[in-house]
Motif scaffolding. Structure first.
Motif, PDB file in Angstrom:
ATOM      1  N   TYR A   1       4.090  15.420  -3.406  1.00 52.53           N
ATOM      2  CA  TYR A   1       4.648  14.296  -2.779  1.00 52.53           C
ATOM      3  C   TYR A   1       3.466  13.628  -2.358  1.00 52.53           C
ATOM      4  CZ  TYR A   1       9.440  16.454  -4.095  1.00 52.53           C
ATOM      5  OH  TYR A   1      10.698  17.042  -3.827  1.00 52.53           O
TER       6      TYR A   1
ATOM      7  N   THR B   1       0.631  -1.334   0.073  1.00 52.08           N
ATOM      8  CA  THR B   1       0.074  -0.171  -0.368  1.00 52.08           C
ATOM      9  C   THR B   1       0.699   1.276  -0.113  1.00 52.08           C
ATOM     10  OG1 THR B   1      -0.137  -0.786   2.425  1.00 52.08           O
ATOM     11  CG2 THR B   1      -2.203  -1.003   1.181  1.00 52.08           C
ATOM     12  N   ASP B   2       1.977   1.466   0.017  1.00 55.45           N
ATOM     13  CA  ASP B   2       3.159   2.205  -0.167  1.00 55.45           C
ATOM     14  C   ASP B   2       3.035   2.813  -1.097  1.00 55.45           C
ATOM     15  OD1 ASP B   2       5.203   4.026   2.536  1.00 55.45           O
ATOM     16  OD2 ASP B   2       6.221   3.566   0.573  1.00 55.45           O
ATOM     17  N   GLY B   3       3.366   2.190  -1.611  1.00 58.25           N
ATOM     18  CA  GLY B   3       3.963   2.588  -3.693  1.00 58.25           C
ATOM     19  C   GLY B   3       5.253   2.796  -3.350  1.00 58.25           C
TER      20      GLY B   3
ATOM     21  N   SER C   1       9.274  11.131 -12.577  1.00 58.37           N
ATOM     22  CA  SER C   1       7.471  11.249 -11.335  1.00 58.37           C
ATOM     23  C   SER C   1       8.736   9.044 -11.896  1.00 58.37           C
ATOM     24  CB  SER C   1       6.741  11.323 -12.257  1.00 58.37           C
ATOM     25  OG  SER C   1       6.922  10.655 -13.524  1.00 58.37           O
TER      26      SER C   1
ATOM     27  N   ARG D   1       2.513   6.503  -8.198  1.00 60.58           N
ATOM     28  CA  ARG D   1       2.735   6.123  -7.081  1.00 60.58           C
ATOM     29  C   ARG D   1       4.135   5.962  -7.039  1.00 60.58           C
ATOM     30  NH1 ARG D   1       0.617   6.253  -1.961  1.00 60.58           N
ATOM     31  NH2 ARG D   1       0.337   5.444  -0.539  1.00 60.58           N
ATOM     32  N   GLY D   2       4.691   6.555  -5.710  1.00 65.40           N
ATOM     33  CA  GLY D   2       5.723   6.273  -4.998  1.00 65.40           C
ATOM     34  C   GLY D   2       6.917   6.940  -5.590  1.00 65.40           C
TER      35      GLY D   2
ATOM     36  N   GLY E   1       1.193  11.455  -2.844  1.00 63.62           N
ATOM     37  CA  GLY E   1       0.915  10.390  -3.481  1.00 63.62           C
ATOM     38  C   GLY E   1       2.030   8.995  -3.079  1.00 63.62           C
ATOM     39  N   THR E   2       3.107   9.888  -2.655  1.00 62.80           N
ATOM     40  CA  THR E   2       4.685   9.099  -3.119  1.00 62.80           C
ATOM     41  C   THR E   2       4.053   7.922  -1.853  1.00 62.80           C
ATOM     42  OG1 THR E   2       6.048  10.028  -1.710  1.00 62.80           O
ATOM     43  CG2 THR E   2       5.847  10.304  -3.759  1.00 62.80           C
ATOM     44  N   GLY E   3       3.684   7.707  -0.660  1.00 62.47           N
ATOM     45  CA  GLY E   3       3.933   6.765   0.224  1.00 62.47           C
ATOM     46  C   GLY E   3       5.112   7.386   1.302  1.00 62.47           C
TER      47      GLY E   3
END
Length: 264
Positions: A144, A66-68, A187, A192-193, A146-148
Motif C-alpha cells: 500500500y 496528488t492522492d491517487g 489493483s 496508484r490509488g 503508493g495508494t495514497g
C-alpha cells in the motif's frame, strides 16, 4: 498478508461466465448517514481532503489529484439507524508506525472511537467514525506504499474469487494479490490509488448495506444496454430506487447493492 503477484483472472468457483471487460469504472463510494455533513467533515479532516459538493441529498468529499483516489466519497441522508457491522469498509494506509499512531489519534480527536469486531491482537487498529462505520488504520505495508490516504476498499465475501471476477469486469481492474487468509485484491488501474479487496467472511447479509459502490459507463454509452450487460454478468435488480431515478440499483452476486449511474 502474503500476496502473490500476477495478472491472472480469478476462477469463478466452477461458474462459467464471459470475463470480457466492461467499459464501466468506479466513480463513487457512497455512505448512508444520519448527518451527512458531520460525517463528511470527519472524513475530510481525517484524510486531508475537502468537501467539494453540498446539496440537500448528498455531500461529497474529494481527494486532491496528488492522492491517487479518483472516486468521490459521497454521504447521503437516510432515516434508518446503523444496525450491523458494515460489509464494506475502508483501510487507511500509514507510512510509519508513528504515522499510524498519529492517524489513530487524529480520528479519535475528531469524534471516532475504538471498536472490537473480534480482531484480537493485530498490528492494525479498528476504529469507527461518528456514526459507527468501521474502518482500519493499517500498519505500514509495502503493498500500500503508493495508494495514497486510503489503502483499500474491503468487501466481506463468502466467495472472494467469484466476487473479484465480477468486480474486475465492472471496474477494469486486475487481480494483483491473493493470500491464504482468503483475500483477493484488485489493483487500481493506474497503479496508484486504493485496492478493491474481497475478504472471506461467512457472516450472512441481513439488511441493506450502508456503504455501496457506484459505477458508470463512459459518455455516449447506451445506459440501459450497459445495465443489461451488467445483469447478464451476474447482477440482479435490487428494486430500491423507484422507476423515476436516472440510475439503476442492482445487487452483485452476493447481494451487495450498487448503482449503475448514467454515462459520464
Amino acid at each position: 498478508m502474503n500476496p502473490v503477484g500476477g495478472e491472472a483472472e480469478p476462477e469463478l468457483s466452477g461458474v462459467a461466465v464471459n470475463l470480457r471487460r466492461m467499459n464501466t469504472r468506479l466513480v463513487n463510494l457512497v455512505i448512508d448517514a444520519a448527518r451527512p455533513r458531520v460525517l463528511a467533515d470527519f472524513w475530510a479532516a481525517l484524510l486531508g481532503w475537502r468537501v467539494a459538493v453540498e446539496e440537500p441529498d448528498e455531500v461529497d468529499v474529494r481527494a486532491p489529484e496528488t492522492d491517487g483516489w479518483d472516486l468521490d466519497l459521497v454521504f447521503v441522508p437516510v432515516p434508518e439507524p446503523k444496525e450491523v457491522k458494515n460489509r464494506i469498509h475502508l483501510d487507511l494506509s500509514s507510512e510509519t508506525l508513528a504515522h499510524q499512531a498519529e492517524l489513530v489519534s487524529r480520528a479519535l480527536e475528531l469524534g471516532g472511537s475504538r471498536v472490537d469486531v473480534g480482531q484480537g491482537d493485530v498490528p492494525w487498529v479498528v476504529l469507527a467514525d461518528p456514526e459507527g462505520n468501521e474502518f482500519c488504520v493499517l500498519e505500514p505495508r509495502d503493498r500500500y506504499a503508493g495508494t495514497g490516504a486510503v489503502a483499500s476498499i474491503v468487501v466481506d465475501a463468502h466467495d472472494p474469487e467469484r466476487m473479484a471476477a465480477f468486480w474486475a469486469r465492472l471496474t477494469g481492474r486486475s487481480v494483483g494479490a491473493r493470500d491464504e487468509g482468503g483475500l483477493v485484491g484488485l489493483s487500481a488501474p493506474a497503479g496508484r490509488g486504493p485496492w478493491l479487496e474481497f475478504l472471506r467472511n461467512d457472516d450472512v447479509k441481513r439488511v441493506k448495506n450502508r456503504v455501496h459502490l457506484d459505477v458508470a459507463p463512459p459518455a455516449g454509452a447506451d445506459h440501459m444496454a450497459v445495465v443489461s450487460e451488467v445483469v447478464a454478468t451476474g447482477a440482479a435488480p435490487a428494486d430500491l430506487g423507484g422507476p423515476d431515478l436516472p440510475w439503476r440499483v442492482l445487487m452483485d452476486p452476493e447481494g451487495n447493492e450498487f448503482c449503475v449511474l448514467t454515462p459520464r
